[in-house]
Design an enzyme around this catalytic site. Structure first.
Site, mmCIF file in Angstrom:
data_model
loop_
_atom_site.group_PDB
_atom_site.id
_atom_site.type_symbol
_atom_site.label_atom_id
_atom_site.label_comp_id
_atom_site.label_asym_id
_atom_site.label_seq_id
_atom_site.Cartn_x
_atom_site.Cartn_y
_atom_site.Cartn_z
ATOM 1 N N PHE A 114 2.273 3.929 -3.772
ATOM 2 C CA PHE A 114 2.210 5.188 -3.013
ATOM 3 C C PHE A 114 3.359 6.133 -3.366
ATOM 4 O O PHE A 114 3.995 6.730 -2.486
ATOM 5 C CB PHE A 114 2.205 4.931 -1.500
ATOM 6 N N SER A 173 -4.623 -0.517 -0.576
ATOM 7 C CA SER A 173 -3.833 -0.613 -1.804
ATOM 8 C C SER A 173 -3.103 -1.947 -1.817
ATOM 9 O O SER A 173 -2.525 -2.359 -0.806
ATOM 10 C CB SER A 173 -2.809 0.521 -1.884
ATOM 11 N N ASN A 175 -0.397 -2.506 -3.427
ATOM 12 C CA ASN A 175 0.953 -2.270 -3.927
ATOM 13 C C ASN A 175 1.975 -1.887 -2.866
ATOM 14 O O ASN A 175 3.116 -1.586 -3.183
ATOM 15 C CB ASN A 175 0.908 -1.185 -5.012
ATOM 16 N N THR A 176 1.566 -1.868 -1.598
ATOM 17 C CA THR A 176 2.490 -1.681 -0.481
ATOM 18 C C THR A 176 2.483 -2.954 0.341
ATOM 19 O O THR A 176 1.438 -3.336 0.878
ATOM 20 C CB THR A 176 2.068 -0.479 0.390
ATOM 21 N N LYS A 211 -11.024 3.285 3.567
ATOM 22 C CA LYS A 211 -11.124 2.735 2.219
ATOM 23 C C LYS A 211 -10.691 1.280 2.244
ATOM 24 O O LYS A 211 -9.585 0.961 2.675
ATOM 25 C CB LYS A 211 -10.267 3.528 1.234
#
Length: 353
Positions: A114, A173, A175-176, A211
């Site tokens: 992000f 996501s 990636n967080t 999402k």
């Protein structure tokens, strides 16, 4: 439209992947973007979430994180574009390198985390384009160090509800740290409830979508479907990138952390899309994303249950001319199968006869 991408491709591919992306954004910001002169075929026009789309092919979130080039992307022929993911405060994201091409598999691995310029810059740019035509959605998320996740989502929603044609709550996501835990039943119900309340406070009602990830258990999918129907949100985007590493990914790249997108994601994301279509009994519109690189791929998503389709990674390999090719092939396939409009084909794979 003259496609200059074949000339630029060798130069871009020789560059670091993130550097090439940044250069592309800079080029698009000049405004010197060749636009598609042809009107979209009537067969591709569709109405979803109360919005009228000239075609169902959209640009997925992640390409235009800071809402710098929505109009340039619409000019390339997309039926809609989604900016973000944006977080309330600017953040640098994860250390570089964090974007990796996998050319042999027409895939991409990213662990951006992000990275974005923050809500102020994002909202300022959306405000500057107010009144212009075209459907632009806002994809919102949380800062990495925020403990109360819902407060970040609601802050973004209150700020951009007047500026976007639809809103997306991104909880998927990889990636967080901890983000995907927001997809659990109780956490998701609470988050969506707060997001809907924040939207109500604005006095406007852009469609609110969720999402989700492709890496879900059957129990996860059932819980998400139940919460989505109970919550009253307007739709679902299926899916984000995957943590899976299929055999097509070379071992050295498979070892890189992050979400995988591109061609290997087509089959698993379309499968999950079809499962959600059945779980939701067609009651909510779905947006299909993951691995789309042709009209046939887009058609597969639509037949699996998608009312709209998004793409991103394939642009890195095929360039902007891909948008027109997908639309032309999709229109041809719809006509060959006897459909008068794209909406008639939604969910066709699940119908008997």
């Amino acid at each position: 439209m003259v496609d200059f991408y074949p000339l630029a491709r060798p130069i871009l591919m020789a560059m670091d992947a993130e550097q090439a992306h940044n250069l592309t954004i800079a080029a698009l910001k000049t405004g010197l973007v060749p636009g598609g002169s042809r009107r979209d075929p009537d067969i591709l026009a569709t109405r979803v979430f109360g919005l009228d789309f000239s075609n169902p092919i959209g640009l997925a979130a992640g390409f235009d994180k800071n809402a710098e080039v929505p109009d340039a992307m619409l000019k390339l022929g997309f039926g809609f574009t989604e900016c973000g993911t944006v977080t309330p405060r600017p953040q640098d994201g994860n250390p570089k390198p964090r974007l990796f091409r996998v050319p042999t598999a027409q895939a991409v691995i990213n662990r951006f985390g992000f990275n974005n310029q923050g809500l102020d810059e994002y909202a300022r740019r959306l405000l500057a384009r107010a009144g212009r035509p075209g459907i632009v959605g806002a994809n919102v998320g949380k800062n990495k160090d925020t403990v109360d996740a819902a407060s970040d989502y609601t802050t973004c929603i209150r700020r951009v509800a007047h500026l976007a044609r639809y809103l997306v709550v991104n909880v998927s996501s990889p990636n967080t740290p901890g983000l995907r835990t927001l997809q659990s039943r109780d956490a998701l119900a609470d988050l969506l409830g707060q997001c809907l309340a924040a939207r109500a406070e604005t006095g406007v009602k852009p469609p609110l979508l969720l999402k989700v990830a492709p890496d879900l258990t059957d129990e996860d999918k059932g819980d998400i479907a139940a919460v989505v129907l109970e919550s009253g949100i307007d739709g679902l985007i299926v899916s984000n990138t995957t943590l899976a590493r299929p055999a097509a990914i070379p071992p050295a790249l498979a070892a890189e952390a992050g979400g995988l997108s591109g061609r290997p994601l087509l089959e698993p994301s379309t499968k999950v899309l079809g499962e959600f279509y059945q779980l939701l009994a067609g009651k909510l519109p779905l947006v299909g994303v993951g691995g789309v690189s042709s009209g046939a791929d887009a058609y597969a998503k639509i037949r699996a249950g998608a009312s709209l389709v998004q793409l991103y990674s394939a642009l890195a390999y095929q360039g902007p001319g891909l948008v027109g090719r997908i639309k032309a092939e999709l229109a041809q396939r719809l006509a060959e199968d006897g459909y008068v409009r794209v909406a008639d084909a939604v969910g066709a794979a699940h119908r008997k006869g």
